[in-house]
Structure formats: C-alpha cells, structure tokens
Write an enzyme that holds these catalytic residues in place. Structure first.
Site, short mmCIF file in Angstrom:
data_model
loop_
_atom_site.label_atom_id
_atom_site.label_comp_id
_atom_site.label_asym_id
_atom_site.label_seq_id
_atom_site.Cartn_x
_atom_site.Cartn_y
_atom_site.Cartn_z
N ASP A 101 -18.09 -38.11 75.69
CA ASP A 101 -18.10 -39.21 76.66
C ASP A 101 -18.53 -38.67 78.03
OD1 ASP A 101 -17.09 -40.82 74.68
OD2 ASP A 101 -15.01 -40.65 75.38
N1 URA Z 1 -12.98 -38.22 71.70
C1 URA Z 1 -13.12 -39.02 72.78
O1 URA Z 1 -12.38 -39.98 72.95
N2 URA Z 1 -14.08 -38.72 73.68
C2 URA Z 1 -14.90 -37.64 73.56
O2 URA Z 1 -15.74 -37.41 74.43
C3 URA Z 1 -14.74 -36.82 72.43
C4 URA Z 1 -13.77 -37.13 71.52
#
Ligand code: URA
Length: 233
Positions: A101
């Site tokens: 993310d």
């Molecule tokens: N899980 C999430 O919620 N975000 C990420 O970036 C990676 C794993």
C-alpha cells in the site's frame, strides 16, 4: 559495479564475506589478484573466486526499502511510484513482485523476470511475508489466537491461512502471512477489532530487507537471495 558487489551478487556470499574473500586474495579480475573491494569491475572482465568463474545472474533482481507515500505501480502520471525512484535505464526494465500500500514501508522486490515474480507471488507457493505492525490498541490473547487460526474477511470465500504472531510489545507485533489479499494485514487486524497504525514489510521468504538500505534506496539481490524463492525442480 564495485568488486565486492560483483562477488556478492554472483556468488551468494554476503557483502562482508565478499570483502573478506577479496582482501584474502581469493578473487582475481582477468587473472590478476585484486585486493581492493572498491575497485570497479570492467565490462566483460572475467572474475574468479578460488579459481571458479563468477557470473552475474541474467535479468534484474532488486530489493528496495519502499518509503511511505509512493505507490507500487509501474507508472502513474499523478502520483510518485516506487519505480520512479530507480534510474531510468533500470526503471524501463522492471516490474514489482508483490505490491505494498502507499503508506506501507519496507521490502519491495523488483525484477525483469516474470517467471521469478510469479514464483514470489503465486498463491500456490504461499511464500511467507513478515510485517512489523504497529497497532492502535494492545493485541489481546483472543485476537492473537484468531490471527493464528485464520480469519474470515468480508468478501472472501475462505478464511485466511493460519498466520504467525510474534508480540514485540503490547501494540507492536511481527505478523507472518502466506497470502497477499488486498489490504490483507489491515483487514485482518480490523476483523479482530484493532487498527493498523503503521506497517513495514521485513521479509519475503528468506529475503530480508537489508538494514543498510535507507528508505527509497535499493540494491541488487544476491544469487542466493534470488535462488531462495525459487521452487526446486
Ligand atoms: N497488507 C496490507 O494491508 N497492506 C500492505 O501494504 C501489505 C499487506
């Protein structure tokens, strides 16, 4: 490329052990013993370690310490991407193997090898990924057990695979999962009534984020790191 980097990338030795091998006189460049780890390896030079020829892996395999605020996409005209942090000649060639993310930091793998990235991300391989998770609330025993057993997430047909939880403090855990569903860690913690304040990926399989990499910096993977996520024939 610097000699210690060449030796490390091609032999699987760590950078420290590569430097040791070089200063011990075990490395030759075009037949000449070279004891300087900083020296540059000329293009097409023949490098040997203990008289065995070393070759760099074909293709590009990189790890990056992804900073917060960049997205894991190949290109986006409106937002900075992790690929924008690479020099253009590398950026043109690689894609991301396993997205993070925008606000997540840590280990991001980039490669020009589509088969390799498939091995890293394929759900069938269930490659473990470890995240350091800072939580809004202390994690209680009940929530911890639920994460370890598997959780039903909204919109998913099957519960998550059992995760491993290591408690660093009341509000910090290391969570290892074997899947890569959309926002998985955040959704898992929300499902047990908590909230992720920050998320940092520490490792994928045996590839551990190099502590020497500052946010936004990258390095080539060693031959050993590349091989570590490949399924044996
Ligand atoms: N899980 C999430 O919620 N975000 C990420 O970036 C990676 C794993």
């Amino acid at each position: 490329m610097r000699l210690d980097q060449f030796v490390s990338n091609s032999s699987g030795l760590s950078r420290k052990d590569s430097k040791r091998a070089i200063s011990a006189g075990r490395v030759r460049v075009d037949g000449k013993m070279t004891k300087s780890a900083n020296s540059r390896v000329p293009e097409h030079a023949k490098v040997t370690l203990d008289n065995q020829a070393l070759t760099l892996p074909d293709g590009l395999y990189l790890m990056m310490n992804k900073p917060a605020g960049v997205i894991s996409a190949t290109n986006d005209s409106s937002q900075p991407t992790a690929i924008d942090l690479l020099p253009p000649e590398l950026a043109r060639q690689v894609h991301i193997a396993g997205r993070l993310d925008k606000d997540t930091t840590g280990l991001l793998l980039l490669t020009s090898d589509g088969q390799w990235s498939h091995q890293v991300t394929s759900p069938r391989r269930a490659c473990p990924k470890t995240y350091r998770v800072t939580l809004a609330e202390p994690l209680d025993e009940h929530a911890c057990q639920a994460l370890e057993q598997g959780i039903e997430l909204k919109g998913e047909q099957k519960p998550t695979l059992p995760a491993q939880v290591l408690q660093n403090s009341a509000t910090e855990i290391e969570l290892t999962i074997r899947e890569g569903k959309y926002h998985q860690v955040k959704r898992m913690l929300a499902a047990v009534g908590n909230h992720v304040v920050s998320l940092h990926r520490q490792s994928i399989g045996d590839i551990i984020l190099d502590p020497a990499l500052a946010p936004g910096h990258y390095r080539s993977l060693t031959a050993q790191e590349i091989q570590s996520v490949v399924e044996p024939d």
